[in-house]
Design an enzyme around this catalytic site. Sequence first.
Site, PDB file in Angstrom:
ATOM      1  N   ASP A 119     -13.129   1.701   4.122  1.00  0.00           N
ATOM      2  CA  ASP A 119     -12.176   2.494   4.909  1.00  0.00           C
ATOM      3  C   ASP A 119     -12.965   3.478   5.765  1.00  0.00           C
ATOM      4  OD1 ASP A 119     -10.289   4.142   6.014  1.00  0.00           O
ATOM      5  OD2 ASP A 119      -9.167   4.460   4.166  1.00  0.00           O
ATOM      6  N   ILE A 163     -10.189  14.819   4.705  1.00  0.00           N
ATOM      7  CA  ILE A 163      -9.506  14.699   3.424  1.00  0.00           C
ATOM      8  C   ILE A 163     -10.049  13.503   2.653  1.00  0.00           C
ATOM      9  CG2 ILE A 163      -7.419  15.812   4.267  1.00  0.00           C
ATOM     10  CD1 ILE A 163      -6.118  13.032   4.474  1.00  0.00           C
ATOM     11  N   HIS A 166     -11.710  10.907   7.207  1.00  0.00           N
ATOM     12  CA  HIS A 166     -12.359  11.179   5.928  1.00  0.00           C
ATOM     13  C   HIS A 166     -13.833  11.578   6.071  1.00  0.00           C
ATOM     14  CE1 HIS A 166      -8.708   9.517   4.316  1.00  0.00           C
ATOM     15  NE2 HIS A 166      -8.913   8.377   4.952  1.00  0.00           N
ATOM     16  N   GLY A 194      -6.673   8.494   0.064  1.00  0.00           N
ATOM     17  CA  GLY A 194      -5.664   8.331  -0.975  1.00  0.00           C
ATOM     18  C   GLY A 194      -6.073   7.294  -2.000  1.00  0.00           C
TER      19      GLY A 194
END
Length: 282
Positions: free
Chosen positions: A183, A204, A188, A207
């Site tokens: 990802d 962040i 991120h 998830g």
Amino acid sequence: MALDLSIVDKPLEPQTFSYSWKDTVLYALGIGAKKDELDWLYEGRGPKVLPSFAVVPMFKPMLDCVVKTGGDLSMVVHGKQGVRVHAELPPEATLSTVARVRGIYDMRKFAIVVIDCEIKDTSGKLLADTTSQIIIRGAGNFGGELPPKEAKVAEVPKGQEPDFRIEEKTSPEQALLYRLSGDWNPLHADPEFAARVGFEQGPILHGLCTFGYMVRHAAKGACGGDPSKLTAFETKFSKPVWPGETLVTEGWNVAPGKIALQVKVKERDEAVGTASWALART
């Protein structure tokens, strides 16, 4: 740009994904595995493969579905993730994944794209299936339907203390490590990009990284440390997590083989993974 609703219920072409034991170990490290979990980190013991690794071969086909909606990828966040495991994933394999948009739903301020994937080995054996809910911020109010209500698998009992509580601090570099499993979203990694799309505090955590921590914790708390006993798991990503924060997973054994879960960030005392559950062989 209007979302393309014509893609609903049209499976994409199968996509192959080949990996080796190094990829499964990198994934395990990316979701926080420690040296006392050596079975999942050392090729001398297989290695064993964490069942949540299923999100790795899933990821690109799932993302391709999101791209086909025509939505703004800079406004995409992961809303919910579920996995059902039908057979153990081997430490080395070539897998085939078919992704399909189940529905695109209108939440007024944002849209939800629900994507199902089936992951099979080269013999056609089903190893896992996944369901992802992807939020596209700012893409709602297009006159679409609301998502259908889903049956609740396991709910946190009101007023009852958890049967287990596992606390683990993520590293400031956790997202930079997890992204190596496929990802590459700059949300991120890149502070300037994160600020530009509304996350001034910085990049962040994925998830799916929080998801992996939850699965490891469920295995420790409810399965004697054996993740292979888990057959299904799901969470809703309610709030963002920042690398370096401490994840706390609480679990309630609500029925044999059925665990209600909740994931919090300790520093904020805030739930970040809700409506969460796992199923396990008893």
